[in-house]
Design a protein around this motif. Structure first.
Motif, short mmCIF file in Angstrom:
data_model
loop_
_atom_site.label_atom_id
_atom_site.label_comp_id
_atom_site.label_asym_id
_atom_site.label_seq_id
_atom_site.Cartn_x
_atom_site.Cartn_y
_atom_site.Cartn_z
N ILE A 90 68.42 128.93 35.51
CA ILE A 90 68.62 128.97 34.06
C ILE A 90 69.32 127.68 33.68
N MET A 91 68.79 126.99 32.67
CA MET A 91 69.38 125.72 32.25
C MET A 91 69.74 125.78 30.78
N ILE A 92 70.95 125.35 30.44
CA ILE A 92 71.39 125.34 29.05
C ILE A 92 71.83 123.93 28.65
N GLN A 138 78.97 135.40 24.33
CA GLN A 138 78.92 136.85 24.12
C GLN A 138 78.17 137.53 25.25
N ARG A 139 77.07 136.91 25.69
CA ARG A 139 76.25 137.51 26.75
C ARG A 139 76.97 137.49 28.10
N THR A 140 77.73 136.41 28.36
CA THR A 140 78.32 136.21 29.68
C THR A 140 79.76 136.66 29.79
N GLY A 141 80.46 136.77 28.65
CA GLY A 141 81.88 137.06 28.68
C GLY A 141 82.73 135.83 28.94
N SER A 142 82.12 134.65 28.93
CA SER A 142 82.85 133.40 29.17
C SER A 142 83.48 132.90 27.88
N ASP A 143 84.46 132.02 28.01
CA ASP A 143 85.04 131.37 26.84
C ASP A 143 84.01 130.43 26.22
N VAL A 144 84.01 130.37 24.90
CA VAL A 144 83.08 129.50 24.19
C VAL A 144 83.29 128.05 24.62
N ALA A 145 84.54 127.65 24.82
CA ALA A 145 84.83 126.27 25.23
C ALA A 145 84.19 125.94 26.57
N LYS A 172 81.08 123.18 27.36
CA LYS A 172 81.12 122.15 28.41
C LYS A 172 79.86 122.21 29.26
N TRP A 173 79.40 123.42 29.57
CA TRP A 173 78.17 123.56 30.36
C TRP A 173 76.97 123.04 29.57
N MET A 174 76.95 123.30 28.27
CA MET A 174 75.86 122.80 27.43
C MET A 174 75.91 121.28 27.36
N ASP A 175 77.10 120.72 27.18
CA ASP A 175 77.24 119.26 27.13
C ASP A 175 76.74 118.61 28.42
N SER A 203 71.63 128.09 39.48
CA SER A 203 70.79 128.80 40.42
C SER A 203 70.94 130.31 40.19
N GLY A 204 70.15 131.08 40.89
CA GLY A 204 70.21 132.53 40.72
C GLY A 204 71.60 133.09 40.92
N SER A 205 72.25 132.71 42.02
CA SER A 205 73.58 133.24 42.30
C SER A 205 74.61 132.77 41.29
N MET A 206 74.52 131.50 40.85
CA MET A 206 75.46 131.00 39.85
C MET A 206 75.24 131.66 38.50
N ALA A 207 73.97 131.88 38.13
CA ALA A 207 73.68 132.53 36.86
C ALA A 207 74.26 133.94 36.83
N ILE A 208 74.19 134.64 37.96
CA ILE A 208 74.78 135.98 38.03
C ILE A 208 76.30 135.90 38.00
N GLU A 209 76.87 134.95 38.73
CA GLU A 209 78.33 134.79 38.76
C GLU A 209 78.88 134.50 37.37
N ARG A 210 78.15 133.70 36.58
CA ARG A 210 78.62 133.32 35.24
C ARG A 210 78.16 134.28 34.15
N GLY A 211 77.40 135.31 34.52
CA GLY A 211 77.03 136.34 33.55
C GLY A 211 75.75 136.07 32.79
#
Length: 295
Positions: free
Chosen positions: A146-148, A182-189, A193-196, A202-210
């Motif tokens: 998944i790429m953002i 909202q989907r992941t439960g992560s902070d917007v900030a 940073k991930w979007m920037d 990867s699959g495991s990271m996408a699951i880890e980050r929600g």
């Protein structure tokens, strides 16, 4: 710049729907380097089996000139109507495309009254990552991504036009960051940073980050070599078009120049065996064209 169709077609939307752009001379697209990444990691990946409640999204988001196809909100709406009031499975392997069309598809899926299971078969990048977030459950392959990123546009004008474009895009980037958070439960900030950074997960990271909920079993995915070759070939054309536009050509001019080399003006993708239509000779000629255009 290419005129984006008016996507404000939804009178009702569930909470969490994204804002829709009106008529603007702006298209938010997948970047050429994302198409290159899909060539390496996503081309040709398909599901082994499907049912009559499955919507497949294998390819570009939005109307696609080079394959005479593309995944659009209009098509998805028709598919949902045919499925009816039943749970839906959405299979994704896409490098993205028109971000605004992806937003429209997300909103269409959010309107469906039954649960939606999204399966990321190879890649859900850019606009396709927005669509993936519409799933009540998201499954992803171990070797899938998944790429953002932020909205990426090709725009022409003076500094005032550029400032207006930046101002126009800001709320869409914010809305996407809010949606991912909202989907992941992560902070917007953190999401921003991930979007920037244009983050591939990867699959495991996408699951880890929600961004996903569970791993997709390997026996649900296959790679078709003929499809892989066709996917990679048409992506060379898409990437070359974007590169030529970035060098100052209009999209019409870029397509005309590519078709002149391709040897089939106005045609969709031809098999690689068609003279002048495929293979390394075409790719080499197109890269030579770009080198000349940007010199």
């Amino acid at each position: 710049m290419t005129r984006n169709p008016d996507l404000r077609i939804f009178a009702k939307a569930r909470p969490g729907a994204l804002p829709m752009p009106g008529n603007r001379d702006i298209s938010a697209l997948a970047k050429p380097n994302v198409l290159d990444r899909w060539n390496d990691d996503g081309a040709g990946i398909r599901a082994i089996a499907s049912g009559d409640n499955v919507i497949t999204m294998f390819g570009a988001i939005g109307e696609d000139y080079w394959s005479d196809s593309g995944i659009t909100a209009k098509k998805v709406t028709a598919q949902l109507r045919a499925i009816g009031d039943r749970p839906v499975e959405v299979q994704i392997n896409s490098p993205g495309g028109d971000m605004f069309e992806g937003i429209a598809i997300y909103n269409v899926l959010r309107e469906h009254p039954q649960d939606i299971t999204v399966k990321v078969m190879g890649m859900a990048a850019s606009a396709a990552s927005i669509i993936a977030m519409a799933g009540n459950t998201v499954e992803i392959g171990a070797a899938s991504f998944i790429m953002i990123h932020n909205c990426w546009v090709l725009a022409i004008g003076n500094r005032h036009d550029m400032a207006e474009t930046a101002s126009f895009l800001a709320p869409f980037d914010q809305a996407m960051a809010d949606l991912y958070a909202q989907r992941t439960g992560s902070d917007v900030a953190d999401v921003q940073k991930w979007m920037d950074a244009e983050t591939f997960m990867s699959g495991s990271m996408a699951i880890e980050r929600g961004f996903a909920d569970a791993m997709l079993s390997a026996d649900q995915v296959t790679t078709d070599e003929d499809t892989k070759a066709a996917d990679r070939h048409v992506n060379e054309l898409r990437a070359m078009e974007l590169s030529l536009v970035a060098s100052g050509h209009t999209r019409t001019e870029a397509r005309a120049r590519i078709n002149k080399i391709k040897g089939t003006p106005g045609a969709a993708l031809e098999p690689a065996t068609t003279p002048g239509a495929g293979g390394t000779a075409l790719v080499g000629a197109l890269r030579g064209l770009l080198a000349t255009a940007t010199a």
